[in-house]
Write an enzyme that holds these catalytic residues in place. Structure first.
Site, PDB file in Angstrom:
ATOM      1  N   TYR A   2       0.890  -1.083   0.146  1.00 21.44           N
ATOM      2  CA  TYR A   2      -0.067   0.083   0.074  1.00 21.44           C
ATOM      3  C   TYR A   2       0.899   1.025  -0.005  1.00 21.44           C
ATOM      4  CZ  TYR A   2      -3.342  -3.453   1.206  1.00 21.44           C
ATOM      5  OH  TYR A   2      -4.353  -4.634   1.232  1.00 21.44           O
ATOM      6  N   TYR A  17     -11.494  -1.225   0.634  1.00 17.56           N
ATOM      7  CA  TYR A  17     -11.179  -1.036   2.234  1.00 17.56           C
ATOM      8  C   TYR A  17      -9.880  -0.425   2.391  1.00 17.56           C
ATOM      9  CZ  TYR A  17      -7.712  -4.207   4.300  1.00 17.56           C
ATOM     10  OH  TYR A  17      -6.279  -4.607   4.737  1.00 17.56           O
ATOM     11  N   ARG A  18      -9.070  -0.367   1.313  1.00 14.74           N
ATOM     12  CA  ARG A  18      -7.607   0.189   1.669  1.00 14.74           C
ATOM     13  C   ARG A  18      -7.146   0.553   0.444  1.00 14.74           C
ATOM     14  NH1 ARG A  18      -3.963  -3.333   5.779  1.00 14.74           N
ATOM     15  NH2 ARG A  18      -2.094  -2.057   5.700  1.00 14.74           N
TER      16      ARG A  18
HETATM   17  C1  LIG Z   1       3.137 -10.803   2.829  1.00 15.33           C
HETATM   18  C2  LIG Z   1       2.229  -9.785   3.315  1.00 15.33           C
HETATM   19  C3  LIG Z   1       1.159 -10.178   4.176  1.00 15.33           C
HETATM   20  C4  LIG Z   1       0.271  -9.040   4.748  1.00 15.33           C
HETATM   21  N1  LIG Z   1      -0.792  -9.453   5.497  1.00 15.33           N
HETATM   22  C5  LIG Z   1      -1.651  -8.323   6.022  1.00 15.33           C
HETATM   23  C6  LIG Z   1      -2.571  -9.044   6.623  1.00 15.33           C
HETATM   24  O1  LIG Z   1      -3.002 -10.304   6.926  1.00 15.33           O
HETATM   25  N2  LIG Z   1      -3.524  -8.117   7.228  1.00 15.33           N
HETATM   26  C7  LIG Z   1      -3.185  -6.719   7.026  1.00 15.33           C
HETATM   27  O2  LIG Z   1      -4.020  -5.791   7.641  1.00 15.33           O
HETATM   28  N3  LIG Z   1      -2.134  -6.247   6.469  1.00 15.33           N
HETATM   29  C8  LIG Z   1      -1.193  -7.190   6.061  1.00 15.33           C
HETATM   30  N4  LIG Z   1      -0.137  -6.708   5.064  1.00 15.33           N
HETATM   31  C9  LIG Z   1      -0.131  -5.211   4.733  1.00 15.33           C
HETATM   32  C10 LIG Z   1       0.903  -4.659   5.894  1.00 15.33           C
HETATM   33  O3  LIG Z   1       2.137  -5.196   5.872  1.00 15.33           O
HETATM   34  C11 LIG Z   1       0.477  -4.442   7.347  1.00 15.33           C
HETATM   35  O4  LIG Z   1      -1.027  -4.113   7.232  1.00 15.33           O
HETATM   36  C12 LIG Z   1       1.303  -3.763   8.459  1.00 15.33           C
HETATM   37  O5  LIG Z   1       0.974  -4.014   9.724  1.00 15.33           O
HETATM   38  C13 LIG Z   1       1.213  -2.249   7.973  1.00 15.33           C
HETATM   39  O6  LIG Z   1       2.653  -1.598   8.303  1.00 15.33           O
HETATM   40  P1  LIG Z   1       2.631  -0.772   9.831  1.00 15.33           P
HETATM   41  O7  LIG Z   1       1.983  -1.541  10.798  1.00 15.33           O
HETATM   42  O8  LIG Z   1       4.243  -0.514   9.979  1.00 15.33           O
HETATM   43  O9  LIG Z   1       1.816   0.529   9.480  1.00 15.33           O
HETATM   44  P2  LIG Z   1       2.452   2.019   9.102  1.00 15.33           P
HETATM   45  O10 LIG Z   1       3.243   1.900   7.801  1.00 15.33           O
HETATM   46  O11 LIG Z   1       3.271   2.415  10.484  1.00 15.33           O
HETATM   47  O12 LIG Z   1       1.258   2.730   9.103  1.00 15.33           O
HETATM   48  C14 LIG Z   1       0.398   2.823   7.969  1.00 15.33           C
HETATM   49  C15 LIG Z   1      -0.332   4.166   7.567  1.00 15.33           C
HETATM   50  O13 LIG Z   1      -1.019   4.524   8.911  1.00 15.33           O
HETATM   51  C16 LIG Z   1      -0.798   5.813   9.291  1.00 15.33           C
HETATM   52  N5  LIG Z   1      -0.270   5.877  10.265  1.00 15.33           N
HETATM   53  C17 LIG Z   1       0.431   4.976  11.031  1.00 15.33           C
HETATM   54  N6  LIG Z   1       0.641   5.290  12.482  1.00 15.33           N
HETATM   55  C18 LIG Z   1       0.004   6.556  12.583  1.00 15.33           C
HETATM   56  C19 LIG Z   1      -0.282   7.227  13.567  1.00 15.33           C
HETATM   57  N7  LIG Z   1       0.338   6.836  14.875  1.00 15.33           N
HETATM   58  N8  LIG Z   1      -0.980   8.200  13.876  1.00 15.33           N
HETATM   59  C20 LIG Z   1      -1.645   8.605  12.609  1.00 15.33           C
HETATM   60  N9  LIG Z   1      -1.327   7.888  11.324  1.00 15.33           N
HETATM   61  C21 LIG Z   1      -0.692   6.832  11.526  1.00 15.33           C
HETATM   62  C22 LIG Z   1       0.109   6.461   8.116  1.00 15.33           C
HETATM   63  O14 LIG Z   1      -0.729   7.062   6.902  1.00 15.33           O
HETATM   64  C23 LIG Z   1       0.974   5.361   7.722  1.00 15.33           C
HETATM   65  O15 LIG Z   1       1.365   5.421   6.470  1.00 15.33           O
HETATM   66  C24 LIG Z   1       0.477  -7.753   4.559  1.00 15.33           C
HETATM   67  C25 LIG Z   1       1.802  -7.280   3.878  1.00 15.33           C
HETATM   68  C26 LIG Z   1       2.696  -8.124   3.245  1.00 15.33           C
HETATM   69  C27 LIG Z   1       3.805  -7.814   2.599  1.00 15.33           C
END
Ligand SMILES: Cc1cc2nc3c(=O)[nH]c(=O)nc-3n(C[C@H](O)[C@H](O)[C@H](O)COP(=O)(O)OP(=O)(O)OC[C@H]3O[C@@H](n4cnc5c(N)ncnc54)[C@H](O)[C@@H]3O)c2cc1C
Length: 507
Positions: free
Chosen positions: A69, A452-453
């Site tokens: 994303y 949804y995203r």
């Molecule tokens: C192989 C694979 C499998 C995956 N499976 C899943 C799955 O099963 N389910 C799923 O949901 N996702 C999945 N993902 C997608 C993703 O990797 C995850 O959702 C991951 O948790 C998102 O990264 P993060 O938690 O570091 O979020 P971040 O990158 O930290 O946050 C995402 C966005 O949220 C906002 N944000 C973050 N923190 C804050 C804050 N404190 N205040 C305000 N805004 C904020 C920002 O806009 C940021 O860009 C998958 C990805 C891969 C590669």
């Protein structure tokens, strides 16, 4: 305000804040201006106040692993990243009320290890990306597969720094540090939590999260179904089972490519480029001994209850001719076969990354696999699931991609996730994946479905499709944005909301 070590502007440090799935040259062209790493909420407030005064755009990330994303990137090159990973305290765990309070830098793996080491009988619900941050994933409305799989439904009580640098708590947490702060999401009067999900109205600095009491008994249940059209009756049955609370976890229905990408590469099934032909797919299904659709779900609770749930579910699913069904008990410490089992057991894992190896061997060198996702919400009817599946399958094939997809069932809707898996160093493939996902977003929108995203590059498109009453929802978001963030400094363009520039609607 922060100290020198918390301010980064060298290219090597900034490379972290790009999309690792973009072409290397594209990623390099989108570097932020700097990254700031505050250590506590007071520092976040100070930074936000300065940014508001100076008109500097800030993009908050908790883990910065929003893979598929946009990764760790901002929408606009030159923004300043507000990286919250140093704020990594597990503030509290309440074993009686089964909830925890975490800062943005806490990942699913961290909270899982903390609960285990403390000997607490509490589960988390991890996404398949186990190193994701709890706050980032939840704010993006991410999901897992246990009973607590819809993460936006299991948060409780936010602490948020608003764009003027002031701080607010939501729901019962607005009472202060009292026993009920994280026991009930709503407080008194209007509720504000939703304002901060997929939004650019605040920086979340703490979040309450409900934890699942470790179930006494767990059953891992599997099913395989032999025909492509079985998706229709399967979704009808799953809806019924979920609405009647027979299934108390989220059921996952996976295509054969999604199932086999976890354990093999496409070259094992077909030589050369292009999506697997129907004959190659049929051969893969037969030789691997899997179904055209492959189902997995967990059942949780006291042994008598899980057995009764399984008997009821099996009877319903057996109505599909040729269905093969099985269940096995799982206990903590038992082996977990891959990402699927780990998710059902509430254990964070990175095994799902194996999917990136699917294109290896046919021109894609190890380490260069990447994916771009499209995630429409599908109403939980067989007709809708088949309609979405066929539309996505056909457009994917027309662009040269396999249908790597699946449906994760809530009672009334399914998350339909399709991933275009490509070689991130191949400009042609990357462009085709982008074109496909844009085309799918448009086509699904025209068919009445919403995302949804969405990837950073497709946020305007996804937002513009929620268009009832002349985009009233987006216009309301823009009005609230203007009121709370008149300088337009927090995450410009996130989810299609641009300060002072109604860009998404114009598109
Ligand atoms: C192989 C694979 C499998 C995956 N499976 C899943 C799955 O099963 N389910 C799923 O949901 N996702 C999945 N993902 C997608 C993703 O990797 C995850 O959702 C991951 O948790 C998102 O990264 P993060 O938690 O570091 O979020 P971040 O990158 O930290 O946050 C995402 C966005 O949220 C906002 N944000 C973050 N923190 C804050 C804050 N404190 N205040 C305000 N805004 C904020 C920002 O806009 C940021 O860009 C998958 C990805 C891969 C590669």
């Amino acid at each position: 305000v922060l100290g020198e070590d918390a301010v980064r502007s060298d290219p090597a440090s900034l490379a972290r804040y790009t999309d690792p799935y973009a072409l290397p040259a594209d990623a390099a062209a989108r570097l932020p201006a700097a990254a700031l790493l505050p250590a506590d909420r007071e520092q976040v407030q100070a930074v936000v106040r300065i940014a508001a005064g100076e008109g500097i755009a800030l993009w908050p990330v908790s883990g910065g692993n929003n893979l598929a994303y946009g990764g760790g990137a901002a929408r606009t090159p030159g923004d300043v990243m507000l990286d919250l990973r140093r704020m990594d305290r597990i503030v509290s765990v309440d074993p009686a009320l089964a909830c925890a309070v975490v800062e943005p830098g806490v990942r699913y793996v961290d909270l899982h290890a903390h609960l285990r080491d403390a000997g607490l009988s509490l589960w988390i619900d991890p996404p398949a990306f186990g190193e994701g941050s709890i706050v980032g994933n939840t704010l993006e409305r991410g999901f897992g597969v246990t009973s607590y799989g819809e993460h936006a439904d299991t948060h409780c009580g936010l602490e948020v720094v608003l764009p003027d640098g002031s701080v607010v708590r939501t729901g019962m947490a607005a009472l202060g540090d009292v026993a009920s702060a994280h026991a009930r999401r709503d407080g008194y009067g209007p509720s504000f939590d939703g304002l901060f999900f997929q939004s650019n109205l605040g920086v979340v600095t703490q979040m309450g999260v409900w934890l699942m009491p470790a179930p006494e008994h767990v059953l891992f249940c599997h099913g395989s179904f032999r025909s492509e059209d079985d998706l229709g009756p399967l979704v009808e049955i799953l809806r019924d089972l979920r609405l009647h609370d027979v299934l108390n976890g989220r059921a996952v229905v996976e295509s054969p490519v999604r199932w086999m990408a976890a354990v093999s590469r496409r070259t094992a099934w077909q030589d050369g480029d292009g999506p697997l032909t129907p004959a190659a797919l049929a051969d893969m299904v037969r030789r691997a001994g899997i179904g055209w659709w492959n189902l997995r779900f967990g059942l949780y609770g006291p042994a008598g209850l899980t057995d009764a749930r399984w008997r009821t579910a099996r009877r319903a699913l057996a109505a599909i001719p040729g269905a093969r069904l099985s269940a096995r008990a799982w206990r903590p410490g038992d082996p977990l076969a891959g990402a699927g089992d780990a998710g059902l057991a509430g254990v964070p894992s990175m095994a799902a990354m194996a999917m990136l190896r699917w294109p290896e061997g046919s021109g894609c060198t190890p380490g260069n696999g990447a994916h771009l996702d499209v995630g429409p919400i599908c109403p939980a009817t067989g007709a809708d699931a088949l309609r979405q599946y066929r539309l996505v399958r056909d457009q994917a094939a027309a662009h040269g991609f396999d249908y790597y997809g699946g449906f994760t069932a809530a009672p009334r809707f399914l998350h339909h996730i399709f991933a275009a898996i490509y070689d991130r160093t191949d400009g042609g493939q990357a462009a085709r994946a982008r074109e496909l996902c844009r085309g799918l977003t448009v086509a699904l929108g025209e068919a009445g479905y919403g995302m949804y995203r969405a990837h950073l590059d497709q946020m305007d498109l996804a937002a513009a499709q929620y268009a009832a009453h002349d985009h009233a929802a987006l216009r309301l978001a823009e009005r609230i944005k203007a009121a709370l963030d008149p300088a337009g400094v927090l995450a410009p363009g996130k989810q299609g909301v641009w300060p002072g520039r109604p860009r998404a609607r114009e598109r």
